[in-house]
Design a protein around this motif. Structure first.
Motif, mmCIF file in Angstrom:
data_model
loop_
_atom_site.group_PDB
_atom_site.id
_atom_site.type_symbol
_atom_site.label_atom_id
_atom_site.label_comp_id
_atom_site.label_asym_id
_atom_site.label_seq_id
_atom_site.Cartn_x
_atom_site.Cartn_y
_atom_site.Cartn_z
ATOM 1 N N ASP A 1 0.759 -0.993 -0.196
ATOM 2 C CA ASP A 1 -0.026 0.035 0.054
ATOM 3 C C ASP A 1 1.124 1.122 0.053
ATOM 4 N N ALA A 2 1.873 1.334 0.959
ATOM 5 C CA ALA A 2 2.701 2.491 0.830
ATOM 6 C C ALA A 2 3.634 2.570 -0.350
ATOM 7 N N VAL A 3 3.864 1.758 -1.212
ATOM 8 C CA VAL A 3 4.406 1.762 -2.624
ATOM 9 C C VAL A 3 3.494 2.304 -3.450
ATOM 10 N N ARG A 4 2.503 1.720 -3.253
ATOM 11 C CA ARG A 4 1.410 2.232 -4.295
ATOM 12 C C ARG A 4 0.694 3.738 -4.345
ATOM 13 N N GLN A 5 0.806 4.045 -3.075
ATOM 14 C CA GLN A 5 0.387 5.434 -2.962
ATOM 15 C C GLN A 5 1.483 6.431 -2.829
ATOM 16 N N SER A 6 2.987 5.823 -3.035
ATOM 17 C CA SER A 6 4.103 6.885 -3.124
ATOM 18 C C SER A 6 4.232 7.235 -4.592
ATOM 19 N N GLY A 7 5.158 8.469 -4.849
ATOM 20 C CA GLY A 7 5.237 9.116 -5.877
ATOM 21 C C GLY A 7 6.786 8.665 -6.169
ATOM 22 N N GLU A 8 7.524 7.696 -5.678
ATOM 23 C CA GLU A 8 8.757 7.521 -5.846
ATOM 24 C C GLU A 8 9.089 7.040 -7.200
ATOM 25 N N GLU A 9 10.197 7.382 -7.582
ATOM 26 C CA GLU A 9 10.551 6.974 -9.058
ATOM 27 C C GLU A 9 10.719 5.342 -9.101
ATOM 28 N N PRO A 10 10.407 4.842 -10.321
ATOM 29 C CA PRO A 10 10.337 3.243 -10.540
ATOM 30 C C PRO A 10 12.130 3.006 -10.437
ATOM 31 N N PRO A 11 12.268 1.638 -10.381
ATOM 32 C CA PRO A 11 13.596 1.421 -10.239
ATOM 33 C C PRO A 11 14.326 1.538 -11.699
ATOM 34 N N GLN A 12 15.555 2.130 -11.482
ATOM 35 C CA GLN A 12 16.452 2.438 -12.787
ATOM 36 C C GLN A 12 16.431 1.342 -13.775
ATOM 37 N N ASP A 13 16.565 0.109 -13.443
ATOM 38 C CA ASP A 13 16.884 -0.756 -14.471
ATOM 39 C C ASP A 13 15.463 -1.171 -15.079
ATOM 40 N N LEU A 14 14.130 -0.756 -14.633
ATOM 41 C CA LEU A 14 13.150 -1.136 -15.146
ATOM 42 C C LEU A 14 12.489 0.120 -15.942
ATOM 43 N N GLN A 15 13.117 1.264 -15.908
ATOM 44 C CA GLN A 15 12.600 2.633 -16.592
ATOM 45 C C GLN A 15 13.036 2.406 -17.987
ATOM 46 N N ARG A 16 14.005 1.606 -18.460
ATOM 47 C CA ARG A 16 14.359 1.419 -19.813
ATOM 48 C C ARG A 16 13.581 0.589 -20.684
ATOM 49 N N LEU A 17 12.773 -0.189 -20.108
ATOM 50 C CA LEU A 17 11.979 -0.979 -20.852
ATOM 51 C C LEU A 17 10.807 -0.278 -21.418
ATOM 52 N N LYS A 18 10.511 -0.725 -22.558
ATOM 53 C CA LYS A 18 9.317 -0.103 -23.469
ATOM 54 C C LYS A 18 8.057 -0.493 -22.867
ATOM 55 N N LYS A 19 7.018 0.485 -22.754
ATOM 56 C CA LYS A 19 5.843 0.098 -22.104
ATOM 57 C C LYS A 19 5.125 -0.443 -23.311
ATOM 58 N N VAL B 1 -10.227 -1.558 -10.755
ATOM 59 C CA VAL B 1 -8.919 -1.440 -10.024
ATOM 60 C C VAL B 1 -9.373 -1.320 -8.467
ATOM 61 N N SER B 2 -10.283 -0.570 -8.170
ATOM 62 C CA SER B 2 -10.803 -0.534 -6.643
ATOM 63 C C SER B 2 -11.091 -2.014 -6.363
ATOM 64 N N ARG B 3 -11.685 -2.853 -7.212
ATOM 65 C CA ARG B 3 -12.239 -4.069 -6.723
ATOM 66 C C ARG B 3 -11.134 -5.017 -6.596
ATOM 67 N N ARG B 4 -10.031 -4.838 -7.456
ATOM 68 C CA ARG B 4 -8.836 -5.734 -7.196
ATOM 69 C C ARG B 4 -8.267 -5.457 -5.992
ATOM 70 N N ILE B 5 -8.090 -4.192 -5.362
ATOM 71 C CA ILE B 5 -7.267 -3.669 -4.297
ATOM 72 C C ILE B 5 -8.123 -4.249 -3.401
ATOM 73 N N GLU B 6 -9.451 -4.178 -3.141
ATOM 74 C CA GLU B 6 -10.453 -4.640 -2.276
ATOM 75 C C GLU B 6 -9.985 -6.346 -1.981
ATOM 76 N N VAL B 7 -10.122 -6.946 -3.221
ATOM 77 C CA VAL B 7 -9.928 -8.415 -3.125
ATOM 78 C C VAL B 7 -8.509 -8.706 -2.226
ATOM 79 N N ALA B 8 -7.342 -7.991 -2.752
ATOM 80 C CA ALA B 8 -6.094 -8.343 -1.989
ATOM 81 C C ALA B 8 -6.209 -7.784 -0.552
ATOM 82 N N ARG B 9 -6.824 -6.921 -0.096
ATOM 83 C CA ARG B 9 -7.136 -6.378 1.216
ATOM 84 C C ARG B 9 -7.713 -7.329 2.070
#
Length: 616
Positions: free
Chosen positions: A203-221, A364-372
């Motif tokens: 939850d903390a990571v999902r709600q944070s605004g931190e940058e993605p891992p550098q090695d993952l940033q170079r991948l094409k979306k 998206v909210s439903r997925r998060i609710e299921v995980a909770r």
């Protein structure tokens, strides 16, 4: 849980530093709540293979990291890395391991005041069963998370001990419906607890605004992601075909390679990131556009609940998985939140569909609710209530003094019987079978004699016979026979032992009596051990510019002697030439004598001592 929190002895099926799973999560939370936890690392469900050597070495390193194998990992949480015989189903190894492990645990428990713990085991091995009698727990919990018997041919022997554990455990927790059905055949105390998700961290990571891992940033979306070990149950051909059908997408696989992954390495749009610290995993999952569970459909995976399901869903991302029984059950319980696909075409189509507008805010909210609803906090709270009830039941039954007294007497009798049986078993194996000679075989070295510059004889001293000069005559006779046969023109007699005479000089006199010219004999009269034998004889060889020797010594001393030669004088060619028959080591198939056992054990200990001193 209420009242004084009991101690917990956890018998894990993985090591503490392995991929972070429910084992570490549960025990970390229990320690944080105030329980003192001892986490015993994996003691094995099968005999090791060559590919397991790195794990064996890591276990040895872990043992050295601690005090006699014990270390404090964090407040209230201790880890024990036991060194045991890797033969979990061989009765003698089991007895030895039970003795070693039981003694170590009892000493540690006494040292830290660890009193009558809860035994929480992830392993159903015979050794885990033995620990029930060793520690006399308040409550025994078996958390069955895998069908271990179907994980490998070597683990199939585990079935009978697991059935016994199902019956004996006060509580049985399972992670899948199929495991629940199997356990319920033996116990009416079975409860379904699939692995959960660390809600706080994700939850903390999902709600944070931190940058993605550098090695993952170079991948094409877009990024199609997988977290977890790349083990034998990952359907690599399926995943490779899906990646080929979706060249515009990047596939990010985050986890250690636990099998050959060359099929995936050849895919241009597949990136293998390797293992990442468990604190970092949520940062990678957050950047996935789709999470996947591409498992093979086998007897083993039919019992598997993929923990990564909730880790994907807590980030709100769609999930595509193969048609596992636990995926179907998950969809029945929570609605069709996971897309199921059985072929490469269907899997690729499901990924495309997940990316094409299906992730509305409500979805998206439903997925998060299921995980909770599948958080570790909820899981452990439910487990705790069951454990409290089990402890209360056991305490009420233990208040009967007559039952407690009978239990003490039963334990005492069982312990005495184990000691008697163990001693008898060791006696029969060592002294009435050829086991000792099989164990000694690596020590014995011999080779066909070949022409050399000299024949070197290491005299026995007291040697393996324990008697002055006991092994010398047969060694000398062999050396003289080799000389007469023309294999070398010189003899070197090596011994610094002095009794009423100098042993080296006596050897020379006996050789001369047998026709060897005095001019063909050199003496080394200072050595008191094998290291000095080699060192001083090597000096004689250098003086004469001799480069090859036939080495005559006791047959079971030959390994240590040649190892020293290779260390001290690697330029000397050494051919082992022990006497073809040794009176001291003469034996039949019935077993070894006490003196022979002592001699063989001494050789192994001597090699260890020489290794420690840097002589081999």
């Amino acid at each position: 849980m209420t009242g004084r929190l009991p101690d917990i002895l956890c018998v894990s099926s993985i090591d503490w530093d392995f991929i972070w799973q429910g084992h570490q999560e549960i025990m970390s939370r229990m320690a944080a709540e105030g329980h003192r936890v001892l986490f015993v690392e994996n003691t094995g469900v099968r005999a090791p293979k060559v590919r397991d050597l790195p794990r064996v070495w890591q276990r040895i390193r872990n043992w050295w990291r601690g005090t006699k194998g014990f270390r404090e990992e964090r407040p209230n949480l201790f880890v024990y890395s036991p060194l045991l015989l890797p033969l979990p189903y061989f009765w003698l190894a089991r007895w030895i391991n039970r003795t070693l492990l039981g003694r170590a645990l009892r000493r540690w428990m006494e040292a830290v005041g660890f009193s009558r713990p809860i035994l929480w085991t992830f392993l159903p091995t015979p050794l885990a069963l033995d620990l029930i009698h060793v520690v006399d727990p308040q409550v025994t919990i078996y958390y069955c998370i895998d069908d271990l018997a179907s994980s490998s041919p070597g683990a199939r022997k585990i079935v009978s001990s697991e059935e016994r554990l199902f019956r004996q455990a006060d509580l049985v927790f399972v992670t899948s419906e199929k495991l629940r059905e199997r356990a319920a055949r033996y116990s009416d105390r079975v409860h379904l607890f699939p692995f959960g998700v660390n809600l706080e961290r994700f939850d903390a990571v999902r709600q944070s605004g931190e940058e993605p891992p550098q090695d993952l940033q170079r991948l094409k979306k877009p990024v199609v992601g997988y977290v977890g070990g790349l083990h034998q149950w990952v359907d690599q051909p399926l995943l490779a075909e899906v990646a080929t059908r979706l060249p515009e997408m990047s596939f990010a696989l985050v986890g250690p390679a636990q099998t050959d992954v060359s099929t995936l390495e050849r895919c241009a749009n597949v990136t293998l990131f390797g293992q990442r610290a468990h604190q970092e995993v949520p940062r990678y999952v957050k950047q996935f556009d789709v999470g996947i569970v591409p498992y093979l459909l086998t007897d083993y995976t039919a019992n598997v609940y993929p923990t990564k399901l909730n880790e994907y869903l807590i980030m709100g991302i769609p999930v595509v998985a193969t048609d596992l029984p636990e995926i179907r059950r998950f969809n029945r319980d929570h609605g069709d939140v996971v897309q199921v696909a059985g072929t490469a075409d269907a899997f690729a189509a499901a990924i495309r569909q997940s990316l094409n507008g299906a992730s509305t805010p409500a979805v998206v909210s439903r997925r998060i609710e299921v995980a909770r609803s599948n958080s570790w906090e909820r899981r452990i709270a439910s487990m705790g209530r069951l454990i409290d009830e089990a402890v209360a039941r056991r305490e009420s039954s233990d208040q009967r003094w007559d039952q407690a007294l009978r239990k003490i007497y039963r334990r005492t009798r069982a312990h005495a019987a184990e000691i008697i049986i163990g001693v008898l078993a060791v006696y029969l194996l060592v002294f009435q079978t050829n086991l000792m000679w099989r164990a000694a075989e690596p020590l014995r070295m011999t080779a066909a004699p070949m022409h050399a510059d000299a024949i070197v004889v290491f005299a026995g001293g007291v040697g393996e016979t324990g008697k002055a000069g006991g092994g010398t005559p047969e060694r000398l006779d062999e050396a003289v026979a080799l000389y007469r046969a023309g294999y070398a023109p010189y003899l070197v007699m090596s011994s610094g032992y002095v009794y009423s005479f100098k042993e080296a000089q006596q050897m020379r006199d006996l050789a001369i009596q047998q026709g060897v010219p005095a001019a063909a004999i050199a003496l080394e009269e200072r050595s008191r051990n094998t290291f000095e034998n080699v060192t001083f004889v090597n000096a004689i060889l250098k003086d004469h510019k001799w480069r090859s020797i036939l080495l005559v010594s006791s047959p079971y001393h030959m390994r240590r002697a040649t190892m020293v030669w290779h260390k001290i004088a690697p330029d000397i060619s050494v051919t082992p030439a022990p006497p073809p028959r040794s009176q001291f080591y003469d034996h039949d198939s019935r077993g070894a004598s006490f003196e022979q056992v002592r001699g063989i054990v001494y050789e192994y200990l001597a090699i260890l001592g020489y290794w420690k001193n840097g002589w081999v």
